[in-house]
Design a protein around this motif. Structure first.
Motif, PDB file in Angstrom:
ATOM      1  N   LEU A  63       0.690  -0.862  -0.044  1.00 47.04           N
ATOM      2  CA  LEU A  63       0.042  -0.054   0.270  1.00 47.04           C
ATOM      3  C   LEU A  63       1.089   1.066  -0.049  1.00 47.04           C
ATOM      4  O   LEU A  63       0.395   2.455  -1.031  1.00 47.04           O
ATOM      5  N   SER A  64       2.109   1.314   1.039  1.00 52.34           N
ATOM      6  CA  SER A  64       2.904   2.501   0.979  1.00 52.34           C
ATOM      7  C   SER A  64       3.272   2.574  -0.759  1.00 52.34           C
ATOM      8  O   SER A  64       3.911   4.007  -0.686  1.00 52.34           O
ATOM      9  N   HIS A  65       3.297   1.418  -1.936  1.00 54.15           N
ATOM     10  CA  HIS A  65       4.071   1.892  -2.711  1.00 54.15           C
ATOM     11  C   HIS A  65       3.459   2.433  -3.806  1.00 54.15           C
ATOM     12  O   HIS A  65       3.784   2.430  -4.924  1.00 54.15           O
ATOM     13  N   ALA A  66       1.668   2.031  -3.812  1.00 58.94           N
ATOM     14  CA  ALA A  66       1.182   2.504  -4.352  1.00 58.94           C
ATOM     15  C   ALA A  66       0.927   3.997  -5.076  1.00 58.94           C
ATOM     16  O   ALA A  66       0.529   4.576  -4.384  1.00 58.94           O
ATOM     17  N   GLU A  67       0.314   4.031  -6.178  1.00 55.28           N
ATOM     18  CA  GLU A  67       0.359   4.948  -6.767  1.00 55.28           C
ATOM     19  C   GLU A  67      -0.950   5.096  -8.015  1.00 55.28           C
ATOM     20  O   GLU A  67      -1.283   4.359  -8.696  1.00 55.28           O
ATOM     21  N   PRO A  68      -1.151   5.809  -7.700  1.00 54.81           N
ATOM     22  CA  PRO A  68      -2.659   6.068  -7.642  1.00 54.81           C
ATOM     23  C   PRO A  68      -3.102   6.624  -9.742  1.00 54.81           C
ATOM     24  O   PRO A  68      -2.296   7.434  -9.623  1.00 54.81           O
ATOM     25  N   GLU A  69      -3.741   6.122  -9.928  1.00 55.69           N
ATOM     26  CA  GLU A  69      -3.940   6.697 -11.708  1.00 55.69           C
ATOM     27  C   GLU A  69      -5.248   7.349 -11.573  1.00 55.69           C
ATOM     28  O   GLU A  69      -5.307   7.648 -10.430  1.00 55.69           O
ATOM     29  N   ALA A  70      -5.380   8.654 -12.767  1.00 59.49           N
ATOM     30  CA  ALA A  70      -6.236   9.120 -12.256  1.00 59.49           C
ATOM     31  C   ALA A  70      -7.623   9.228 -12.609  1.00 59.49           C
ATOM     32  O   ALA A  70      -7.631   7.634 -13.253  1.00 59.49           O
TER      33      ALA A  70
ATOM     34  N   GLN B 228      -5.614  37.991  -2.741  1.00 56.17           N
ATOM     35  CA  GLN B 228      -4.557  36.769  -2.290  1.00 56.17           C
ATOM     36  C   GLN B 228      -5.762  36.508  -0.712  1.00 56.17           C
ATOM     37  O   GLN B 228      -5.419  35.547  -0.095  1.00 56.17           O
ATOM     38  N   ALA B 229      -6.983  37.209  -0.180  1.00 56.48           N
ATOM     39  CA  ALA B 229      -7.917  36.660   0.988  1.00 56.48           C
ATOM     40  C   ALA B 229      -8.344  34.846   0.723  1.00 56.48           C
ATOM     41  O   ALA B 229      -8.787  35.081  -0.939  1.00 56.48           O
ATOM     42  N   THR B 230      -8.143  34.120   1.818  1.00 57.37           N
ATOM     43  CA  THR B 230      -9.031  32.713   1.380  1.00 57.37           C
ATOM     44  C   THR B 230      -9.596  32.787   2.779  1.00 57.37           C
ATOM     45  O   THR B 230      -8.872  33.153   3.751  1.00 57.37           O
ATOM     46  N   PRO B 231     -11.145  31.720   2.648  1.00 52.99           N
ATOM     47  CA  PRO B 231     -12.091  31.356   4.193  1.00 52.99           C
ATOM     48  C   PRO B 231     -10.438  30.012   4.054  1.00 52.99           C
ATOM     49  O   PRO B 231     -11.032  30.020   5.341  1.00 52.99           O
ATOM     50  N   ILE B 232     -10.036  29.373   3.582  1.00 50.74           N
ATOM     51  CA  ILE B 232      -9.131  28.371   3.638  1.00 50.74           C
ATOM     52  C   ILE B 232      -8.111  28.873   4.427  1.00 50.74           C
ATOM     53  O   ILE B 232      -6.866  29.244   4.248  1.00 50.74           O
ATOM     54  N   MET B 233      -7.955  27.877   5.617  1.00 53.11           N
ATOM     55  CA  MET B 233      -7.010  27.690   6.411  1.00 53.11           C
ATOM     56  C   MET B 233      -5.574  26.709   6.043  1.00 53.11           C
ATOM     57  O   MET B 233      -4.554  27.008   6.116  1.00 53.11           O
ATOM     58  N   ALA B 234      -5.853  25.797   5.586  1.00 49.46           N
ATOM     59  CA  ALA B 234      -5.340  24.466   5.215  1.00 49.46           C
ATOM     60  C   ALA B 234      -5.615  23.929   4.298  1.00 49.46           C
ATOM     61  O   ALA B 234      -6.975  23.713   4.566  1.00 49.46           O
ATOM     62  N   GLN B 235      -4.720  23.510   3.744  1.00 43.21           N
ATOM     63  CA  GLN B 235      -5.058  22.957   2.424  1.00 43.21           C
ATOM     64  C   GLN B 235      -4.025  21.701   1.786  1.00 43.21           C
ATOM     65  O   GLN B 235      -2.824  21.630   1.668  1.00 43.21           O
ATOM     66  N   HIS B 236      -3.892  20.160   1.941  1.00 44.68           N
ATOM     67  CA  HIS B 236      -2.820  19.386   1.148  1.00 44.68           C
ATOM     68  C   HIS B 236      -3.592  18.046   0.184  1.00 44.68           C
ATOM     69  O   HIS B 236      -5.072  17.736   0.539  1.00 44.68           O
ATOM     70  N   GLU B 237      -3.210  17.985  -0.331  1.00 46.90           N
ATOM     71  CA  GLU B 237      -2.795  16.590  -1.121  1.00 46.90           C
ATOM     72  C   GLU B 237      -3.230  15.395  -0.741  1.00 46.90           C
ATOM     73  O   GLU B 237      -1.990  15.079   0.096  1.00 46.90           O
ATOM     74  N   VAL B 238      -4.421  14.262  -0.938  1.00 49.42           N
ATOM     75  CA  VAL B 238      -3.905  13.461  -0.702  1.00 49.42           C
ATOM     76  C   VAL B 238      -3.548  12.221  -1.202  1.00 49.42           C
ATOM     77  O   VAL B 238      -4.402  11.713  -2.489  1.00 49.42           O
ATOM     78  N   ASP B 239      -2.420  11.866  -0.631  1.00 51.61           N
ATOM     79  CA  ASP B 239      -1.823  10.410  -1.461  1.00 51.61           C
ATOM     80  C   ASP B 239      -1.878   9.453  -1.840  1.00 51.61           C
ATOM     81  O   ASP B 239      -3.512   8.803  -0.744  1.00 51.61           O
ATOM     82  N   GLY B 240      -1.451   8.438  -2.216  1.00 57.25           N
ATOM     83  CA  GLY B 240      -1.856   6.924  -2.651  1.00 57.25           C
ATOM     84  C   GLY B 240      -2.495   5.806  -1.135  1.00 57.25           C
ATOM     85  O   GLY B 240      -3.094   5.249  -1.247  1.00 57.25           O
ATOM     86  N   THR B 241      -1.134   6.694  -0.353  1.00 56.58           N
ATOM     87  CA  THR B 241      -1.240   5.239   0.712  1.00 56.58           C
ATOM     88  C   THR B 241      -2.428   6.036   2.085  1.00 56.58           C
ATOM     89  O   THR B 241      -2.845   5.201   2.003  1.00 56.58           O
ATOM     90  N   ASP B 242      -2.580   7.296   1.985  1.00 56.58           N
ATOM     91  CA  ASP B 242      -3.576   7.848   2.707  1.00 56.58           C
ATOM     92  C   ASP B 242      -5.053   7.154   1.852  1.00 56.58           C
ATOM     93  O   ASP B 242      -6.073   7.519   2.797  1.00 56.58           O
TER      94      ASP B 242
END
Length: 407
Positions: free
Chosen positions: A10-17, A318-332
């Protein structure tokens, strides 16, 4: 956990589009309550000085602006459900709820017959307000009853009593045919017979849906700092079994760990969440999960209402109500999917896993083998579901799918 599970690919899984995007829901967070309950760890804030100090119109404007700025990430997608959560959304007027739904319909295409849920608490509305919510476009009501026993309601710090709880259900059913009741068990000083009476009272109303939650002492709550006397683990387990048995006898299907519904009346909004669908969350502290063809993004808005209002209403580029953002990788992605989908009694179709995560199910083969060996799931080539043992020991089941770096 076995060595095989730890050595998973799982930790090495690369998601496809993603070949297609999942269903999209809209979540609207209204963070104010008449009173902060001592067990609540949600992003909710007590109204200081009464409802006259509630910045209702300003918050509606901020939510509308938030939705406008989020459009590029979901452009052209249809919304399957809308959920007003809190806090206590029913502290807002029906006029404000109607304005927010009008903005959503103007900016986003809502599917015909989209489920529109509003959370409400007894004591924050009257008969006319319920009718006005229905006229505003709400077609599903979720009422935070928690208990029909006034003693337990006082212990939970609720603002209503048992009579008000019963009256609220009756008024709701006069205006809505799709009503959920939230119940809690394993309450301070609660006996097994008390729990049986509560679930019996809920079922006797014949509502479409009942959610039954075990009271837990969450960090950052008054109950966590000053624990009340609670039933022991064995008694709490008996209460859970009693609740499940009573609702089964009244014709409710236990389709998710804490959710019971009449056939065909499952919460569409929550089903989308549990099956790793997308949701745009607007409002103070709201969370989002948005899929694009090449990535999945999680976001969280600023939590404090004042800060959220300032950010959302700031017109500077430049203002945004978004405090944090991240991409979810294949492992997660694999773990997050399982963490939700394995809560469902019926489980999930294998093809949904690939469609929603971009991963092949083979990336989880060692974990699935381990879970099946321990009797926690059933699986064939097309379907995976937790067994009764897996539902009972859900945390043990989910631990099998934890990414390596979280061990």
């Amino acid at each position: 956990m076995t060595a095989a599970a730890l050595a998973s690919p799982l930790s090495h899984a690369e998601p496809e589009a993603l070949q297609s995007l999942p269903p999209l829901s809209l979540y609207i967070h209204i963070p104010w309550c008449v009173k902060k309950c001592p067990y609540c760890d949600f992003n909710s804030h007590e109204i200081r000085g009464g409802r006259d100090n509630l910045p209702e119109a300003e918050y509606v404007a901020a939510l509308t602006r938030d939705l406008e700025t989020a459009l590029p990430s979901i452009w052209g997608r249809r919304v399957a459900s809308v959920f007003f959560g809190g806090g206590t959304p029913s502290v807002f007027s029906a006029r404000s709820i109607e304005a927010l739904l009008a903005a959503a319909r103007m900016l986003l295409p809502l599917e015909p017959g989209a489920e529109v849920t509003l959370e409400a608490n007894p004591g924050t509305f009257e008969a006319k307000k319920f009718a006005d919510f229905r006229s505003a476009g709400v077609n599903r009501l979720s009422i935070g009853i928690q208990s029909f026993d006034s003693r337990h309601l006082r212990a939970l710090g609720r603002v209503h009593d048992g009579n008000e709880a019963r009256r609220a259900v009756d008024i709701a059913l006069d205006n809505f045919d799709n009503v959920n009741l939230d119940l809690m068990y394993a309450l301070p000083h609660q006996t097994l017979e008390d729990a049986r009476r509560d679930v019996g009272a809920a079922a006797s109303h014949g509502v479409a849906h009942i959610s039954a939650y075990h009271l837990t002492l969450e960090p950052n709550t008054l109950f966590y700092r000053q624990p009340p006397p609670l039933p022991d683990d064995d008694t709490a387990a008996q209460m859970q079994a009693t609740v499940e048995q009573a609702l089964h006898q009244h014709g409710y299907l236990n389709y998710e760990v804490s959710a019971f519904a009449r056939p065909g009346r499952e919460s569409r909004h929550n089903m989308n969440y549990w099956l790793f669908g997308d949701y745009l969350g607007i409002g103070a502290g709201a969370h989002s999960k948005i899929s694009l063809a090449d990535r999945i993004v999680r976001q969280v808005r600023f939590r404090q209402p004042r800060q959220y209002l300032a950010r959302a209403l700031d017109a500077s580029p430049q203002a945004t109500p978004i405090m944090a953002q991240h991409e979810v990788d294949g492992t997660d992605r694999g773990f997050e999917f399982m963490m939700n989908a394995l809560r469902l009694t019926r489980g999930f179709e294998a093809k949904i896993f690939t469609a929603r995560t971009g991963l092949q199910l083979e990336s989880l083969v060692s974990q699935l083998d381990e879970a099946q060996r321990r009797g926690l799931i059933t699986r064939d080539g097309e379907h995976i579901a937790p067994t009764p043992l897996g539902r009972r020991f859900l945390n043990d089941l989910l631990q099998i799918f934890l990414p390596e770096q979280q061990e």
